[in-house]
Design a protein around this motif. Structure first.
Motif: not given
Length: 527
Positions: A368-375
């Protein structure tokens, strides 16, 4: 005053010639199935219609039971919005988009009833009560506070006293055919095996109601841990008390109880993956997918008792029919109240380990573009590893980011957000570290009773769920409906995801080098 959402007052008899428009498009003239015949020319009363389960129930009744005359919705004013605005908001949801095209006059069947589960007698006026008692045939009591850490007095009022008030109202209904009380599979969580029967409550309902009426708010909060006993929170505790209310206050009525597992996104209807809240596993997926949540205390070998909301609703609708049939054909004057456990099937289930694996898999496929960091997410059954992960993967980055925020003149928010996340994690931990055996004889027996047409129209057989497909749609639904990130952004998000991946790897290298330097410095001090 009971009025339709388009402003006409409902007088006397429900329905009427001018109310047959909403669903009379060809579908009504087709041969109706047994369940459709049961709902034909009936009026339905729903509490909790503004919630996740309630909206799905309304959708299914409008689209699959074309002969329904009226759906009465108990609604309270909230945040400056009157009941009509709140009912209109229900149908603003994306799940109703397709229905509005095929059934544009659906709103002719919707009746808003002013009320509040926090008020005595549901806060319903005498005139509205008369309309309901004269016209309603089928009742679905869904309303509940689902906050696991709700204050005891509030939870008792909404989950227990309101249940009693609904049953009192049902006793006065002159045309009553069926009543469904929606409980939860976890009312009996101290039991390892949960049968489809009543159990002894943690405290008799009358005594608990009297206690909460007499004791001050402060005192009840102090003694809440003692009252809970083996129950993990006020939600499961008060729902167990409510089951005692149902058992004692349903004499002479066609009443049944439905116990679903953890209710999550839609499997098929109206679209796969629709969801409107962050409760339970949904919050885990959203948190992991955005790179915020990196650890959850869960036993990967335990079954994750999750059920799709549309199958749950189909089971509820079918159960109401079954209850009426049982009551109509029962020889005994006071038949046993049927209970339906609706949970994951033992022969077709997923574990929390499977859930973690698929979250990572689909998180990588549909970033998602809403991610602030890698999963970077894992299930940690070991409590030490779990808390170490919280310290180094949650608190440490949060403190660092908040310090940077303060230095550049912004408001620090991440640490406060993690405190909320950890409260949520503490709640779900009880269920992700345990496993129950839920007996489903009544539910499976009901499935066998249905005609092939009703099995197709009101599908709820958990043995046929394709979990890999479902979890993929679930993840995409969270992305689309909760994170407001359309699927069209996936290619762009993948590019950003790759950048986050390399930033994640570089950060790990830097942290390892710092740790190495720290260890060597300490070693040098003692050598």
């Amino acid at each position: 005053m009971t009025v339709s959402i388009y402003g006409d007052e409902l007088l006397g008899q429900a329905g009427g010639p001018d109310q047959q428009g909403p669903m009379t498009t060809g579908k009504i003239e087709e041969k109706l199935t047994e369940i459709q015949q049961f709902y034909d020319k009936c009026s339905v009363f729903i509490t909790g219609g503004t919630g996740f389960l309630g909206k799905t129930l309304i959708y299914k009744l409008l689209t699959s039971c074309p002969g329904i005359e009226n759906i009465f919705l108990l609604v309270r004013s909230k945040r400056g919005k009157d009941i009509f605005s709140r009912v209109e908001e229900i149908f603003d949801d994306a799940m109703f988009d397709k229905m509005k095209q095929t059934c544009p006059k659906y709103d002719h069947k919707i009746r808003a009833v002013a009320g509040d589960c926090m008020q005595p007698g549901l806060g319903i006026s005498p005139s509205d009560r008369e309309v309901l008692t004269e016209n309603v045939n089928i009742v679905f009591h869904l309303a509940a506070t689902v906050r696991f850490d709700e204050k005891m007095k509030t939870a008792m009022q909404i989950n227990v006293k309101a249940c009693r008030d609904v049953l009192d109202l049902c006793h006065d209904m002159k045309r009553l055919k069926s009543v469904i009380y929606v409980s939860t599979a976890y009312t009996q969580c101290p039991q390892a095996v949960v049968d489809e029967r009543f159990y002894e409550p943690p405290m008799e309902s009358e005594k608990m109601i009297h206690l909460t009426d007499c004791v001050t708010d402060g005192m009840i909060e102090k003694i809440t841990p003692v009252l809970l006993g083996k129950w993990p929170n006020t939600y499961t505790f008060t729902k167990a008390i409510a089951e005692d209310v149902v058992r004692k206050n349903s004499r002479g009525m066609p009443v049944g109880m439905f116990r679903p597992g953890i209710v999550i996104a839609t499997y098929q209807e109206p679209v796969p993956g629709w969801i409107d809240n962050f409760y339970g596993p949904t919050g885990v997926i959203a948190g992991a997918g955005t790179g915020v949540l990196r650890t959850l205390r869960a036993d990967p070998t335990k079954v994750a008792n999750m059920v799709p909301v549309d199958l749950c609703v189909n089971g509820i609708i079918s159960s109401a029919w079954d209850i009426a049939e049982r009551f109509r054909t029962e020889i005994l004057p006071d038949p046993e109240i049927p209970i339906y456990n609706f949970c994951t099937e033992p022969n077709n289930c997923i574990t929390w380990g499977d859930f973690t694996h698929t979250t990572i898999k689909f998180g990588s496929m549909y970033p998602t573009m809403k991610a602030i960091w890698y999963l970077c997410y894992a299930s940690n059954p070991n409590i030490v590893l779990h808390y170490l992960s919280i310290i180094f993967l949650h608190y440490a980055p949060a403190v660092l980011c908040d310090i940077i925020a303060v230095l550049i003149g912004r408001k620090p928010r991440l640490l406060r957000s993690y405190k909320k996340i950890h409260r949520f994690m503490d709640v779900i931990e009880y269920f992700s570290m345990r496993e129950w055996e839920f007996k489903m004889d009544n539910m499976n027996g009901l499935w066998r009773k249905l005609s092939s047409a009703d099995q197709k129209l009101f599908f709820f057989d958990m043995r046929q769920i394709n979990w890999d497909y479902f979890l993929e749609q679930y993840f995409c639904g969270i992305r689309r409906y909760l994170l407001n990130d359309p699927m069209e952004t996936v290619p762009q998000a993948v590019i950003r995801w790759n950048r986050l991946y390399w930033l994640h790897q570089a950060t790990k290298v830097v942290v390892l080098l710092l740790l190495y330097k720290l260890v060597m410095s300490v070693w040098g001090m003692f050598s």
